[in-house]
Design an enzyme around this catalytic site. Structure first.
Site, mmCIF file in Angstrom:
data_model
loop_
_atom_site.group_PDB
_atom_site.id
_atom_site.type_symbol
_atom_site.label_atom_id
_atom_site.label_comp_id
_atom_site.label_asym_id
_atom_site.label_seq_id
_atom_site.Cartn_x
_atom_site.Cartn_y
_atom_site.Cartn_z
ATOM 1 N N PRO A 83 1.025 -1.379 -0.022
ATOM 2 C CA PRO A 83 0.005 -0.001 -0.037
ATOM 3 C C PRO A 83 0.835 1.208 -0.137
ATOM 4 O O PRO A 83 1.736 1.399 0.544
ATOM 5 C CB PRO A 83 -0.766 -0.238 1.208
ATOM 6 N N CYS A 84 0.311 2.170 -0.657
ATOM 7 C CA CYS A 84 1.059 3.278 -0.964
ATOM 8 C C CYS A 84 0.644 4.544 -0.322
ATOM 9 O O CYS A 84 1.211 5.747 -0.413
ATOM 10 C CB CYS A 84 1.148 3.596 -2.474
ATOM 11 N N ASN A 85 -0.340 4.675 0.378
ATOM 12 C CA ASN A 85 -1.061 5.586 1.007
ATOM 13 C C ASN A 85 -0.105 6.409 1.747
ATOM 14 O O ASN A 85 -0.195 8.015 1.593
ATOM 15 C CB ASN A 85 -2.236 5.254 1.962
ATOM 16 N N ASP A 86 0.905 6.290 2.372
ATOM 17 C CA ASP A 86 1.623 6.756 3.409
ATOM 18 C C ASP A 86 2.981 7.293 2.693
ATOM 19 O O ASP A 86 3.755 8.134 3.050
ATOM 20 C CB ASP A 86 2.185 5.939 4.574
ATOM 21 N N TYR A 87 2.968 7.157 1.404
ATOM 22 C CA TYR A 87 4.291 7.318 0.209
ATOM 23 C C TYR A 87 3.810 8.237 -0.570
ATOM 24 O O TYR A 87 4.643 8.905 -1.359
ATOM 25 C CB TYR A 87 4.945 6.098 -0.022
#
Length: 350
Positions: A83-87
Site C-alpha cells: 500500500p502506497c497511501n503513506d508514501y
C-alpha cells in the site's frame, strides 16, 4: 521453467494479468497464478473472476496483519504492490510512521518463508523521499537481508506505450544464489506507439454493452463549470466566471475538474473521485466511465470489475497498468531464459 506466482496486496489483477500474459516465445518459460491476497472483498472477487476463476479458493480475503502467511502453497515468484497511501506525494507522507507504511514487511516475511527465485515489488515514486529517504533505504536493506539482489527503477509508464502518465518504483529482486542479472527493459521500442488518451478511449470504440461503463451523473453546476474548462485545463487554470470558481485555500490540486488533453497520455488515474477529482472527458461535459478509466490502465474490455461503481473506481485507480506489468515480467522471463533484450540503465542508483 514454470514460475508459480504468489501475491500480497494483489489489487484487482493488473500485475497478475501482466504476469500470466507474459509471452517470450518459449512455452517453457511462463508465469502461472498460485495464490493471492487482498483486504478488500470486491477486489478479491474481481481477481477471482478474471485471473483464477477455476481456483477461487486460492484468493485469500483478509487483512495481511491477521493472515497466516505459512498456509500458502510453495511459490517460485512473488509480487506485492504494498500500500502506497503513506508514501504518496498527495497524502500526508507519514511513510513508516503511518498505518500503511510498515505493511511492506509482510512481503519481506513471504520472501524469508518461501524463498522464491525472484520477486517484483511496486510502489509510488514518493517512496524514495518518505522519512527523508530513510524508508526506501530500510525497505531495500530488508529485502537484501532476505537474500536478494535488487534492481530498483522508477518506471514512467507513458514511455512504454501506456496512455497515462504514471510513475512507479518497481523493485525486481533475484535470489542471491541464482546467477542471472536483470536489466531494465528499454522504452525505445514503444517510442512510436500512439498512447494518447483519445486513442486509448476511442480506438476501437467501447462496445455499448461493455461492463463497468455506466455514465456518472453530473450536477448542472459541474456541467456549466466544465463548459468553461478547455482540454488540459483545471478549475484553477481555466477562466471561470465568479459563481463557478472554487473557494479553496491552501494547496490547489491540479487534478480538480481537470479535463484530459486528447493529444497526450492521460494524467494519473487514481482511486479518488469526490470533489472534482474524477478524470474529465476532453469534449463531453462529464467524468470518464470506469471502463474508460480501465482503458487508460490498459485493462482489456472483457476484464470485469466486481462491486459498485465507487468500489470499481478505487480498484482501477490502485492497479498497475496491465501492459506495463507485462513488459517488465517478460524482461524477467527473458533474464531467466537467457534471451537478450534491449535494456537501458536504471535511474535509481543501488
Amino acid at each position: 521453467m514454470i514460475f508459480r506466482l504468489g501475491e500480497l496486496f494483489c489489487g484487482p489483477g493488473g500485475l497478475a494479468w501482466g504476469a500470466t500474459h507474459a509471452d517470450i516465445g518459449d512455452p517453457n518459460f511462463k508465469i502461472v497464478h498460485a495464490w493471492a491476497n487482498d483486504y478488500d472483498e470486491n477486489t478479491c472477487r474481481t481477481y477471482q473472476r478474471n485471473i483464477c476463476h477455476n481456483m477461487p479458493g486460492s484468493v485469500y480475503h483478509a487483512d495481511v496483519r491477521k493472515l497466516d502467511l505459512t498456509q500458502f502453497t510453495q511459490i517460485d515468484a512473488f509480487a506485492f504492490g504494498f500500500p502506497c497511501n503513506d508514501y504518496s506525494v498527495v497524502g500526508e507522507q507519514k511513510g513508516m510512521d503511518g498505518v500503511y507504511g510498515p505493511l511492506y514487511s509482510y512481503g519481506v516475511k513471504v520472501l524469508k518463508l518461501y524463498k522464491p527465485q525472484w520477486f517484483l515489488a511496486e510502489n509510488v515514486g514518493g517512496l524514495r523521499n518518505a522519512n527523508d529517504g530513510k524508508a526506501f533505504t530500510k525497505i531495500l536493506d530488508e529485502m537484501r537481508t532476505a537474500g536478494y539482489k535488487l534492481y530498483p527503477n522508477l518506471y514512467k509508464f507513458e514511455t512504454y506505450g501506456v496512455p497515462q502518465a504514471r510513475h512507479r518504483i518497481i523493485i525486481v529482486g533475484i535470489r542471491n544464489d541464482i546467477d542471472v542479472e536483470f536489466k531494465v527493459p528499454s522504452n525505445k521500442p514503444y517510442a512510436k506507439v500512439d498512447n494518447t488518451c483519445r486513442n486509448a478511449i476511442e480506438v476501437p470504440p467501447i462496445p455499448k454493452d461493455a461492463p463497468n461503463n455506466e455514465l456518472t451523473k453530473q450536477s448542472p453546476t459541474v456541467v456549466e463549470r466544465l463548459s468553461y474548462i478547455k482540454p488540459g485545463q483545471n478549475a484553477f487554470t481555466a477562466d471561470l466566471p465568479e459563481h463557478l470558481k472554487l473557494n479553496i485555500t491552501g494547496a490547489k490540486i491540479s487534478q480538480i475538474y481537470k479535463r484530459l488533453d486528447p493529444e497526450k497520455p492521460a494524467y494519473t488515474v487514481t482511486g479518488s473521485g469526490g470533489g472534482g477529482t474524477h478524470i474529465y472527458h476532453w469534449a463531453e461535459p462529464r467524468a470518464l466511465t470506469n471502463r474508460e478509466r480501465a482503458r487508460l490502465q490498459t485493462f482489456p474490455d472483457d476484464f470485469v470489475f466486481e462491486g459498485n461503481k465507487e468500489s470499481v473506481r478505487k480498484q482501477i485507480g490502485m492497479a498497475v497498468p496491465c501492459i506495463g506489468a507485462k513488459i517488465i515480467f517478460e524482461a524477467i522471463l527473458k533474464t531467466f531464459a537467457g534471451i537478450p533484450y534491449e535494456s537501458m540503465p536504471a535511474n535509481i542508483e543501488e
